[in-house]
Scaffold this motif. Structure first.
Motif, PDB file in Angstrom:
ATOM      1  N   GLU A 135       0.835  -1.205   0.000  1.00 31.12           N
ATOM      2  CA  GLU A 135       0.000   0.000   0.000  1.00 31.12           C
ATOM      3  C   GLU A 135       0.867   1.251   0.000  1.00 31.12           C
ATOM      4  O   GLU A 135       0.573   2.231  -0.702  1.00 31.12           O
ATOM      5  CB  GLU A 135      -0.922  -0.002   1.213  1.00 31.12           C
ATOM      6  CG  GLU A 135      -2.013  -1.057   1.153  1.00 31.12           C
ATOM      7  CD  GLU A 135      -2.935  -1.036   2.353  1.00 31.12           C
ATOM      8  OE1 GLU A 135      -3.815  -1.909   2.434  1.00 31.12           O
ATOM      9  OE2 GLU A 135      -2.780  -0.144   3.210  1.00 31.12           O
TER      10      GLU A 135
ATOM     11  N   LEU B 235       0.833   9.078   6.005  1.00 33.78           N
ATOM     12  CA  LEU B 235      -0.555   9.510   6.193  1.00 33.78           C
ATOM     13  C   LEU B 235      -0.620  10.914   6.776  1.00 33.78           C
ATOM     14  O   LEU B 235      -1.427  11.747   6.344  1.00 33.78           O
ATOM     15  CB  LEU B 235      -1.283   8.530   7.115  1.00 33.78           C
ATOM     16  CG  LEU B 235      -1.590   7.156   6.542  1.00 33.78           C
ATOM     17  CD1 LEU B 235      -2.222   6.265   7.611  1.00 33.78           C
ATOM     18  CD2 LEU B 235      -2.513   7.246   5.329  1.00 33.78           C
TER      19      LEU B 235
ATOM     20  N   ALA C 228      -7.753   7.112   5.500  1.00 35.04           N
ATOM     21  CA  ALA C 228      -7.586   5.809   4.849  1.00 35.04           C
ATOM     22  C   ALA C 228      -8.654   4.858   5.365  1.00 35.04           C
ATOM     23  O   ALA C 228      -8.909   4.796   6.568  1.00 35.04           O
ATOM     24  CB  ALA C 228      -6.201   5.253   5.130  1.00 35.04           C
TER      25      ALA C 228
ATOM     26  N   THR D 100      -8.167  -1.067   4.518  1.00 35.34           N
ATOM     27  CA  THR D 100      -6.755  -1.090   4.138  1.00 35.34           C
ATOM     28  C   THR D 100      -5.884  -1.422   5.347  1.00 35.34           C
ATOM     29  O   THR D 100      -6.310  -1.280   6.501  1.00 35.34           O
ATOM     30  CB  THR D 100      -6.318   0.262   3.572  1.00 35.34           C
ATOM     31  OG1 THR D 100      -6.442   1.261   4.609  1.00 35.34           O
ATOM     32  CG2 THR D 100      -7.161   0.670   2.377  1.00 35.34           C
TER      33      THR D 100
ATOM     34  N   GLY E 292      -5.332   1.946   7.067  1.00 37.28           N
ATOM     35  CA  GLY E 292      -6.488   2.317   7.862  1.00 37.28           C
ATOM     36  C   GLY E 292      -6.659   1.443   9.080  1.00 37.28           C
ATOM     37  O   GLY E 292      -7.076   1.910  10.149  1.00 37.28           O
TER      38      GLY E 292
ATOM     39  N   PHE F 286      -7.479   0.368  -1.030  1.00 35.33           N
ATOM     40  CA  PHE F 286      -6.471   1.428  -1.090  1.00 35.33           C
ATOM     41  C   PHE F 286      -6.521   2.158  -2.426  1.00 35.33           C
ATOM     42  O   PHE F 286      -6.487   3.393  -2.475  1.00 35.33           O
ATOM     43  CB  PHE F 286      -5.063   0.861  -0.877  1.00 35.33           C
ATOM     44  CG  PHE F 286      -3.993   1.904  -1.069  1.00 35.33           C
ATOM     45  CD1 PHE F 286      -3.605   2.706  -0.020  1.00 35.33           C
ATOM     46  CD2 PHE F 286      -3.415   2.111  -2.320  1.00 35.33           C
ATOM     47  CE1 PHE F 286      -2.653   3.705  -0.201  1.00 35.33           C
ATOM     48  CE2 PHE F 286      -2.474   3.103  -2.514  1.00 35.33           C
ATOM     49  CZ  PHE F 286      -2.085   3.899  -1.447  1.00 35.33           C
TER      50      PHE F 286
ATOM     51  N   TRP G  33      -9.403   4.557  -2.511  1.00 32.05           N
ATOM     52  CA  TRP G  33      -9.167   5.725  -1.657  1.00 32.05           C
ATOM     53  C   TRP G  33      -8.125   6.650  -2.272  1.00 32.05           C
ATOM     54  O   TRP G  33      -8.290   7.871  -2.290  1.00 32.05           O
ATOM     55  CB  TRP G  33      -8.704   5.249  -0.286  1.00 32.05           C
ATOM     56  CG  TRP G  33      -8.166   6.346   0.604  1.00 32.05           C
ATOM     57  CD1 TRP G  33      -8.883   7.306   1.249  1.00 32.05           C
ATOM     58  CD2 TRP G  33      -6.791   6.567   0.952  1.00 32.05           C
ATOM     59  NE1 TRP G  33      -8.040   8.121   1.974  1.00 32.05           N
ATOM     60  CE2 TRP G  33      -6.759   7.689   1.818  1.00 32.05           C
ATOM     61  CE3 TRP G  33      -5.594   5.931   0.620  1.00 32.05           C
ATOM     62  CZ2 TRP G  33      -5.564   8.183   2.342  1.00 32.05           C
ATOM     63  CZ3 TRP G  33      -4.403   6.412   1.152  1.00 32.05           C
ATOM     64  CH2 TRP G  33      -4.395   7.532   1.997  1.00 32.05           C
ATOM     65  N   TRP G  34      -7.071   6.078  -2.788  1.00 32.60           N
ATOM     66  CA  TRP G  34      -5.983   6.872  -3.359  1.00 32.60           C
ATOM     67  C   TRP G  34      -6.465   7.697  -4.553  1.00 32.60           C
ATOM     68  O   TRP G  34      -6.177   8.896  -4.658  1.00 32.60           O
ATOM     69  CB  TRP G  34      -4.848   5.949  -3.770  1.00 32.60           C
ATOM     70  CG  TRP G  34      -3.627   6.655  -4.295  1.00 32.60           C
ATOM     71  CD1 TRP G  34      -3.205   6.714  -5.575  1.00 32.60           C
ATOM     72  CD2 TRP G  34      -2.677   7.378  -3.527  1.00 32.60           C
ATOM     73  NE1 TRP G  34      -2.042   7.433  -5.669  1.00 32.60           N
ATOM     74  CE2 TRP G  34      -1.693   7.853  -4.408  1.00 32.60           C
ATOM     75  CE3 TRP G  34      -2.560   7.682  -2.165  1.00 32.60           C
ATOM     76  CZ2 TRP G  34      -0.613   8.613  -3.995  1.00 32.60           C
ATOM     77  CZ3 TRP G  34      -1.474   8.437  -1.754  1.00 32.60           C
ATOM     78  CH2 TRP G  34      -0.516   8.889  -2.662  1.00 32.60           C
TER      79      TRP G  34
END
Length: 469
Positions: free
Chosen positions: A74, A378, A395, A399, A402, A455, A458-459
C-alpha cells in the motif's frame, strides 16, 4: 501553505517529503545537531543523520500476502518516499526487506536536501503553539521514542493526559571477520528467499550452557534517562513502578526467565533451519543478518538485551561461531514514550481537542520502522489537505494503513500498547467466507486483495487526483 514537522527519524522525513510533494512548504525540525563543535545526540542515537535506525535494520517480511508485505505494498502504491529509499538501500536478507542503515540515512538526507520546499531547522522544539497568521497551519509531532523532557511536558500540558512508556531494546552487531565460518551455515527459514542469514547451531548441551550463563549475567545499570515513569491514569493498579517492556521486543534475558525453552520457541527457534552439513535440525539456532551490502558486519537477530557490556561479550561468545566475536555495538535499551492515542487522536491522526496538532510514528502508538513510516506518510497527506483548506479523507478501515490507525485510535485506552501490523488488526472477512475457506493462507490472500482494492479506490478519490505523485 506551510506545515511544521518535528522529528528527523522515520515518520518526520516521510511526512515532510510527502507534504512537500503535495504542494506545501515544510519546516522540518531535528534536535540532534552540532553546535560550536559539540555534537548533541539522544542517548540512543550515534549520529545526527535523518532516519538513523537504532535497533534492527529490517523492515520485515516481503513474503506475499503477509501483513508486513501488505502494508508495504500500500505504501509503495502511495509513493512512500522512505520506502522507495529503503528499497534502493536493501541488503540481502532472505524474504525480508533489510537495509544498509548508513546508505539509507544518506539517501534520506539527499532527498530532503533536494526538495526546495523543505527547510531544515536544527534545534530543539520545546513549545507547541496554535497556528498564527503567516505561520505553519499544522504541526506534526514525530519525535519518536526519545522525545525530550521539555517537549514531553509540553505535550502533557496540551493533552491533559499522561504518557505511557515502555523500554525498547537494541541488538548487538559483530564484525563479520570475527565469525568462525567453519561452525556456522547460511540458510533462510524454510528456504524462503535466498540463504542470506548466518545460522549458529546449538546442541542441547551448548544451549543449556548458554542459557545458564545468560540467566546469571549482571544487568546494566539504569541511567537517569532510562528511568521509566508512569503518569496517572496509566499507573499500574498494584502501585508497582518499573520497566514495562513491549511484548514484541523483549530482552533475551527477560524471555529466558520465563522458562528454559522460551528462547527455543522465540528468537532461537530452529524450525525450518535444517543444517545442510548434517541434514538435521539443531536444538537451537542464533541467526545473524547483514548490516550492509559489504557484508562486513552482522546483527544478532532478536538478541536485544540490557546486560553489562562485559557480560554480553562473555555470554554471547558461548554461541558457536562467535567464540572470538568482535562486537561493533553491544545491545542496549532505551525508553520509548508514546501518547495514549485512543483517548487523544482521531482517524486522521489529529488531536481531537486541538486539530492543528498531529502525531505520527512511534509516539503515536505504532511499533516498528515500517509502521512509523506509514503513519508519517498519512500525516503528510492529511496535513497537506488541511493546509490547503480541505478536509482530509482518512484511509479506509479495509486497508492495512487504515487498520493500523483504527487500532491506535479505537483500542481500549486502559490497556493500550503499541502494535505492529498483523492480520489481527486488519478488517476480518465475513463469517460466511471464513467458514467456507478454512485455509489461513487463502484467507490472507483474499484479505490482501480486498485491502489493495480499497487502497486504490481511496488513493484515486482522495489523494492522487489532487497531487503530483
Amino acid at each position: 501553505m506551510r506545515i511544521r514537522v518535528i522529528g528527523g527519524g522515520l515518520a518526520g522525513p516521510e511526512a515532510a517529503l510527502t507534504a512537500a510533494r503535495l504542494g506545501c512548504g515544510v519546516d522540518l525540525y531535528e534536535m540532534r545537531r552540532v553546535v560550536d563543535g559539540k555534537t548533541h545526540l539522544t542517548p540512543a542515537h550515534q549520529t545526527i543523520e535523518f532516519g538513523e535506525l537504532v535497533c534492527s535494520n529490517s523492515l520485515k517480511s516481503e513474503s506475499p500476502h503477509t501483513a508486513p508485505w501488505l502494508l508495504k505494498q500500500e505504501m509503495r502504491r502511495g509513493a512512500s518516499a522512505l520506502l522507495r529509499l529503503a528499497d534502493a538501500s536493501a541488503v540481502p536478507a532472505g524474504h525480508a526487506l533489510a537495509v544498509d542503515r548508513v546508505e539509507f540515512s544518506r539517501r534520506i538526507a539527499e532527498a530532503i536536501a533536494g526538495e526546495p520546499a523543505i527547510r531544515v531547522i536544527r534545534e530543539e522544539v520545546k513549545r507547541l503553539e496554535p497556528p498564527r497568521a503567516g505561520g505553519p497551519a499544522v504541526t506534526i509531532v514525530a519525535t519518536g521514542p526519545l522525545t525530550s523532557d521539555e517537549l514531553s511536558a509540553e505535550i502533557q500540558r496540551i493533552t491533559g493526559a499522561g504518557h505511557l512508556a515502555f523500554y525498547d531494546s537494541i541488538s548487538p552487531i559483530v564484525d563479520a571477520e570475527s565469525i568462525d565460518m567453519d561452525r556456522v551455515y547460511f540458510a533462510a527459514r524454510w528456504d524462503k528467499g535466498t540463504a542470506d542469514y548466518i545460522n549458529c547451531p546449538m546442541n542441547g548441551e551448548e544451549y543449556d550452557r548458554f542459557l545458564d550463563a545468560l540467566l546469571a549475567a549482571d544487568p546494566a545499570e539504569s541511567k537517569e534517562w532510562e528511568q521509566l515513569d508512569y503518569f496517572p491514569p496509566h499507573a499500574p493498579a498494584s502501585g508497582a513502578w518499573g520497566p514495562r517492556y513491549f511484548e514484541g521486543c523483549l530482552p533475551i534475558e527477560v524471555l529466558a526467565r520465563r522458562g528454559r525453552d522460551t528462547l527455543r520457541f522465540g528468537p532461537m527457534k530452529p524450525v525450518g533451519l535444517r543444517d545442510p552439513r548434517t541434514g538435521k535440525t539443531p536444538w537451537a539456532v542464533v541467526q545473524l543478518r547483514k548490516e550492509n551490502l559489504r557484508a562486513d558486519s552482522y546483527n544478532l537477530v532478536g538478541f536485544q538485551n540490557h546486560l553489562k557490556w562485559g557480560e554480553q561479550a562473555r555470554v554471547l561468545r558461548l554461541i558457536p561461531g562467535l567464540e572470538n566475536a568482535k562486537f561493533l555495538r553491544y545491545g542496549q535499551i532505551h525508553r520509548n514514550t508514546y501518547i495514549c492515542a485512543p483517548a487523544l487522536l482521531d482517524e486522521t491522526l489529529r488531536l481531537k481537542q486541538e486539530p492543528w496538532l498531529m502525531f505520527a510514528g512511534q509516539i503515536s502508538g505504532v511499533e516498528g520502522y515500517t509502521e512509523s513510516i506509514a503513519t508519517g506518510m498519512l500525516a503528510g497527506i492529511y496535513a497537506a489537505a488541511i493546509a490547503q483548506g480541505e478536509t482530509p479523507l482518512a484511509a479506509p478501515r479495509a486497508t492495512a494503513l487504515g487498520s493500523l490507525v483504527h487500532y491506535i485510535t479505537k483500542a481500549d485506552p486502559k490497556d493500550f500498547q503499541p502494535a505492529n501490523i498483523t492480520f489481527d488488526l486488519i478488517e476480518p472477512l465475513e463469517e460466511e467466507v471464513r467458514r467456507k475457506i478454512r485455509d489461513k493462507k487463502e484467507r490472507h490472500r483474499i484479505q490482501c486483495e480486498r485491502s489493495l482494492a480499497a487502497f486504490d479506490e481511496w488513493w484515486a478519490r482522495g489523494v492522487k487526483a489532487a497531487s503530483s505523485f
